[in-house]
Every structure is written in C-alpha cells, then in structure tokens.
Write an enzyme that holds these catalytic residues in place. Structure first.
Site, PDB file in Angstrom:
ATOM      1  N   CYS A  81      65.046   4.381  -5.550  1.00 47.67           N
ATOM      2  CA  CYS A  81      65.113   3.672  -5.266  1.00 47.67           C
ATOM      3  C   CYS A  81      65.884   4.385  -3.653  1.00 47.67           C
ATOM      4  O   CYS A  81      67.239   4.803  -3.248  1.00 47.67           O
ATOM      5  CB  CYS A  81      65.795   2.654  -5.125  1.00 47.67           C
ATOM      6  SG  CYS A  81      65.539   1.747  -3.023  1.00 47.67           S
TER       7      CYS A  81
HETATM    8  N1  MHO Z   1      62.652  -3.129  -5.696  1.00 50.55           N
HETATM    9  C1  MHO Z   1      63.151  -2.109  -4.311  1.00 50.55           C
HETATM   10  C2  MHO Z   1      62.390  -0.902  -4.454  1.00 50.55           C
HETATM   11  C3  MHO Z   1      62.513  -0.419  -3.227  1.00 50.55           C
HETATM   12  S1  MHO Z   1      62.724   0.927  -3.114  1.00 50.55           S
HETATM   13  C4  MHO Z   1      62.989   1.700  -1.539  1.00 50.55           C
HETATM   14  C5  MHO Z   1      63.161  -3.515  -3.319  1.00 50.55           C
HETATM   15  O1  MHO Z   1      62.017  -3.990  -3.672  1.00 50.55           O
HETATM   16  O2  MHO Z   1      63.646  -3.721  -3.111  1.00 50.55           O
HETATM   17  O3  MHO Z   1      61.099   2.015  -4.060  1.00 50.55           O
END
Ligand code: MHO
Length: 165
Positions: A19
């Site tokens: 992420c």
């Molecule tokens: N699981 C994370 C991923 C965000 S990242 C920008 C969320 O959705 O909070 O891919």
C-alpha cells in the site's frame, strides 16, 4: 532528474512495497529524501485510476517515486531502506493487502540502479535474514502514472496507519 538552478543534482528512484500510503510516509522520513509521490507503474493500461488498479487486473503496482539527494543518501542505502520497510518475501501481497498491485518491485531508471539493486538483493538473500528467497522483482522503469491527489501524503494529512484489507 537534476535541479537546474543549483549544483545539487537530485535523482529518482521508484519502488513498490505494498500500500503506497505507508511506503511514501516511510521514505519521506529518510534524511536525503527530498520528495516522494505515489502512483502506478508496470501495467498495461494508460492513466489508470485507483479503482482500476485495485482490481489487480491492470498489471500496475502501487509505487512510490522518490526524489533523493545522492550526496546525502546513496541509491544503495535507499534500496536497503526499501527492503527494511516491508517484507520482501511476500508474493503479490503485503500484510493484509493482497493482490499483484502490492508486489515487491524495484523499478530501475538506469543500468547503474539495476546493478546496485541486484547487488543489494543478493546480499540480503545471502544474509540469512529470511528463510525463503526474496520475491522482489527488479525491472526497468516504465511510465509513472501519478495517483489521484487524495492519495498523496495520505497518512500525513489524515494521520494513522494503513487500513486493513
Ligand atoms: N487495505 C488498504 C489499501 C489501501 S492502499 C492505498 C485500505 O483500503 O485501507 O492500497
């Protein structure tokens, strides 16, 4: 890549390590990192949106483009920091985030970066730190598609950690 008005020559490096919110925030804390932006690289769709990349179908990785001052921070040190800020043995995921967009990847901007990245990866593989081989891919950089503005410095503006899933 260079700053026209001074003797300081900044360089660019691009990494995928899960992420991009958390990865950007960690890179920004390093002395010698002058700027960082989040975006998408390594896919087969032009100008992808976050929603498209989230499907895992566009081939892009969430990446951070780092602008750094090589007189303060070497590319090798930056690559070592990249390895330390995530788990490079995970395949097509990082922690709770699962999908090819979260793969571990170093996108190199020139042959020197490629060589240094490979040396750093080999050194870490041989260090015994991990029981399994590193999953990190080392590839030539492609187009950097800057992510939507609300993803830039996301954690700094909103506080907190990456969400789950
Ligand atoms: N699981 C994370 C991923 C965000 S990242 C920008 C969320 O959705 O909070 O891919």
């Amino acid at each position: 890549m260079s700053d026209i008005n001074s003797e300081t020559r900044f360089e660019k490096a691009t990494f995928g390590a899960g992420c991009f919110w958390g990865v950007e925030s960690r890179f920004r804390k390093l002395d010698g990192v002058e700027d960082a932006s989040v975006g998408y690289m390594g896919g087969h769709v032009d100008q992808p949106t976050y929603e498209q990349v989230c499907t895992g179908q566009t081939g892009h990785a969430e990446v951070v483009e780092v602008i750094f001052d090589p007189t303060k921070l070497s590319y090798r040190a930056l690559v070592d920091a990249f390895f330390a800020l995530h788990d490079p043995t995970q395949v097509d995921r990082q922690g709770p985030d699962v999908g090819r967009q979260y793969r571990s990847v170093i996108f190199c901007h020139d042959p020197s970066q490629q060589m240094i990245a490979e040396q750093a990866k080999t050194a870490l593989d041989q260090s015994g730190r991990y029981q399994v081989p590193l999953a990190t891919a080392i590839e030539p950089a492609g187009n950097f598609w800057r992510a939507e503005e609300y993803h830039q410095q996301y954690l700094a503006r909103r506080g907190g950690q990456c969400g789950i899933g």
